[in-house]
Design an enzyme around this catalytic site. Structure first.
Site, PDB file in Angstrom:
ATOM      1  N   GLN A  25       3.956   1.521  -1.106  1.00  0.00           N
ATOM      2  CA  GLN A  25       4.613   1.620  -2.414  1.00  0.00           C
ATOM      3  C   GLN A  25       3.642   2.169  -3.460  1.00  0.00           C
ATOM      4  OE1 GLN A  25       7.797   1.373  -1.089  1.00  0.00           O
ATOM      5  NE2 GLN A  25       8.150   0.702  -3.168  1.00  0.00           N
ATOM      6  N   HIS A  59       1.092   4.144  -2.885  1.00  0.00           N
ATOM      7  CA  HIS A  59       0.934   5.577  -2.613  1.00  0.00           C
ATOM      8  C   HIS A  59       2.091   6.375  -3.210  1.00  0.00           C
ATOM      9  CE1 HIS A  59      -2.456   6.823  -0.150  1.00  0.00           C
ATOM     10  NE2 HIS A  59      -2.413   5.642   0.441  1.00  0.00           N
ATOM     11  N   HIS A 117       0.835  -1.209   0.000  1.00  0.00           N
ATOM     12  CA  HIS A 117       0.000   0.000   0.000  1.00  0.00           C
ATOM     13  C   HIS A 117       0.870   1.260   0.000  1.00  0.00           C
ATOM     14  CE1 HIS A 117      -3.460   2.519   0.861  1.00  0.00           C
ATOM     15  NE2 HIS A 117      -2.906   2.955   1.983  1.00  0.00           N
TER      16      HIS A 117
END
Length: 113
Positions: A76, A78, A74
């Site tokens: 990464q 973002h 998650h």
């Protein structure tokens, strides 16, 4: 890898996205100096996220196992989204500048007629 590092990436990536969108709104309003400030801040936030990511990579390179968790994925996601959107918005700000310049030239030419 600690959750603190993961949340640092998420935090700074989110801040970068927010700054990039603030830059776009400023450019749409014709405030290109403010847009530049927001883009500069977005770049600083991306840099902070990258540093946190690099720290994790260095830890793994030193033999410390990094567990790939859903939360890590998650974070990464973002960061990649923030980078992509920031780059796209930088181009959009430049387009708004060009449109504004052309509109000013057109208006000046119409005033001379």
């Amino acid at each position: 890898m600690t959750e603190e590092v993961i949340f640092t990436i998420i935090l700074h990536a989110g801040n970068a996205r927010a700054e990039a969108y603030d830059a776009l709104r400023a450019a749409q309003a014709g405030d290109f100096a403010k847009a530049a400030e927001h883009l500069q801040q977005a770049e600083a936030e991306v840099g902070a996220a990258h540093r946190a990511q690099a720290d994790m990579i260095q830890q793994e390179a030193q033999g410390n196992k990094v567990d790939i968790t859903l939360l890590f994925v998650h974070a990464q996601d973002h960061l990649m989204t923030a980078l992509s959107e920031k780059n796209l918005i930088e181009n959009m700000v430049e387009m708004h500048k060009t449109i504004k310049q052309l509109a000013n030239k057109l208006e000046a030419a119409q005033c001379q007629d």
